[in-house]
Enzyme design. Structure first.
Site, mmCIF file in Angstrom:
data_model
loop_
_atom_site.group_PDB
_atom_site.id
_atom_site.type_symbol
_atom_site.label_atom_id
_atom_site.label_comp_id
_atom_site.label_asym_id
_atom_site.label_seq_id
_atom_site.Cartn_x
_atom_site.Cartn_y
_atom_site.Cartn_z
ATOM 1 N N SER A 1 -13.144 24.177 -21.648
ATOM 2 C CA SER A 1 -12.381 23.181 -22.407
ATOM 3 C C SER A 1 -11.385 22.481 -21.509
ATOM 4 C CB SER A 1 -11.621 23.838 -23.560
ATOM 5 O OG SER A 1 -10.691 22.907 -24.090
ATOM 6 N N HIS B 1 -9.927 12.055 -27.943
ATOM 7 C CA HIS B 1 -9.597 12.928 -26.819
ATOM 8 C C HIS B 1 -9.264 12.103 -25.561
ATOM 9 C CE1 HIS B 1 -10.265 16.840 -24.523
ATOM 10 N NE2 HIS B 1 -10.215 15.939 -23.557
ATOM 11 N N HIS C 1 -8.881 21.027 -22.453
ATOM 12 C CA HIS C 1 -7.527 21.262 -22.979
ATOM 13 C C HIS C 1 -6.792 22.342 -22.177
ATOM 14 C CE1 HIS C 1 -7.361 18.648 -26.498
ATOM 15 N NE2 HIS C 1 -8.668 18.852 -26.618
ATOM 16 N N GLN D 1 -9.207 29.181 -26.946
ATOM 17 C CA GLN D 1 -10.563 28.607 -26.918
ATOM 18 C C GLN D 1 -11.566 29.593 -27.516
ATOM 19 O OE1 GLN D 1 -11.835 27.152 -22.996
ATOM 20 N NE2 GLN D 1 -9.694 27.111 -22.441
ATOM 21 N N GLU E 1 -15.909 11.495 -28.702
ATOM 22 C CA GLU E 1 -14.642 11.844 -29.356
ATOM 23 C C GLU E 1 -13.669 10.692 -29.141
ATOM 24 O OE1 GLU E 1 -13.094 15.598 -28.017
ATOM 25 O OE2 GLU E 1 -14.697 16.740 -28.994
#
Ligand SMILES: [Zn+2]
Length: 295
Positions: A183, A243, A185, A148, A240
């Site tokens: 994030s 995502h 992720h 990140q 997004e």
């Protein structure tokens, strides 16, 4: 002659006076109009500034969301929600994830690292899409702290190279990339999925058949479109279409049906939890009263 002259002067001065009076009045009206417009503009600026101030602080945005949720008639969450459940882990600018957050990572069949608990539903979704003719490609998955940071630094450097000063570059980068530690992720529960025919993460991605298919079916496999177009203020991330985040079928379906983002879902769950606690306390008090009455 003199009479004519005097008469003429009177007529002329009369005309002049009335000309000036008309001019003065219209000048005055224009001035009034301008003052009115200025006042209006000033009021609008003040209004905007007030709005801005109210929304500048993200905590306040969240509080506003909680109020709005209370006013909307959203059906109660029809299943038990334990907010400590890994599926509901909320990561955003206000809720950064611990740097050492760990879970069991496994690789999907195309080599993407994800939380072991969502590998199966993820692959089931990709397979189902393929059966409907979708060419789905997972282009991003688990992203640790270091990754990140690198992404953020590269993006800032890129804008600095383009001529922006550091501060502007930072904010520009922040528009597209989550601050290190924030994030989603990092949870291993989020993936970016695109159509193989259009692999860029841009606005046009939303128009691909793949993005449309995902938007329609992701909840059936327990995934939500994490950053919808109309929730940017709450998610703090721009829209997004690619995502997706795993939250389980129950929550994903409920959120889809009621048009909620994860921030709203968590807030709603908290409110309902509090309500239940209050009801329980009240019930306990009532029982005690009954006991007292019987004694
Ligand atoms: Zn993503």
């Amino acid at each position: 002659m003199l009479v004519v002259l005097v008469g003429g002067v009177i007529v002329v001065s009369g005309a002049l006076a009335s000309y000036f009076s008309v001019w003065y009045q219209s000048e005055q009206a224009a001035k009034n109009e301008l003052t009115g417009q200025l006042k209006e503009a000033q009021a609008r600026i003040e209004e905007l500034e007030a709005e801005n101030a109210a929304y500048r602080d993200k905590e306040e945005v969240m509080a506003a969301m909680a109020d709005a949720l209370e006013e909307e008639e959203i059906p109660e969450i029809p299943f038990e929600v334990d907010l400590d459940d890994w599926k509901y882990l909320l990561v955003n600018e206000l809720n950064p994830l611990a740097q050492d957050y760990e879970m069991e990572l496994v690789k999907t069949y195309d080599g993407q690292k994800v939380d072991a608990r969502m590998k199966e539903p993820l692959e089931a979704m990709i397979d189902a899409g393929a059966k409907d003719g979708m060419k789905l490609l997972i282009c991003s998955s688990y992203r640790d702290y270091k990754k990140q940071n690198t992404l953020m630094e590269n993006s800032i450097a890129n804008y600095v190279r383009k001529g922006l000063d550091y501060k502007d570059a930072f904010f520009k980068a922040k528009e597209q990339i989550a601050l290190t530690g924030t994030s989603e992720h990092h949870t291993g529960l989020a993936v970016d999925i695109v159509g193989k025919g259009h692999q860029s993460l841009d606005r046009a991605q939303a128009d691909t058949a793949e993005a449309k298919w995902l938007n329609e079916h992701a909840h059936e496999y327990g995934f939500i479109l994490r950053y919808p177009e109309d929730k940017e203020e709450l998610t703090m991330i721009t829209y997004e279409s690619w995502h997706f985040r795993y939250v389980g079928v129950e929550a994903a379906t409920y959120m889809k049906e009621n048009d909620l983002c994860l921030e709203e879902f968590v807030e709603l769950a908290k409110t309902q939890e509090k309500l239940k606690e209050r009801e329980q306390t009240q019930a306990q008090i009532m029982n005690k009263d009954d006991d007292q009455a019987r004694k």
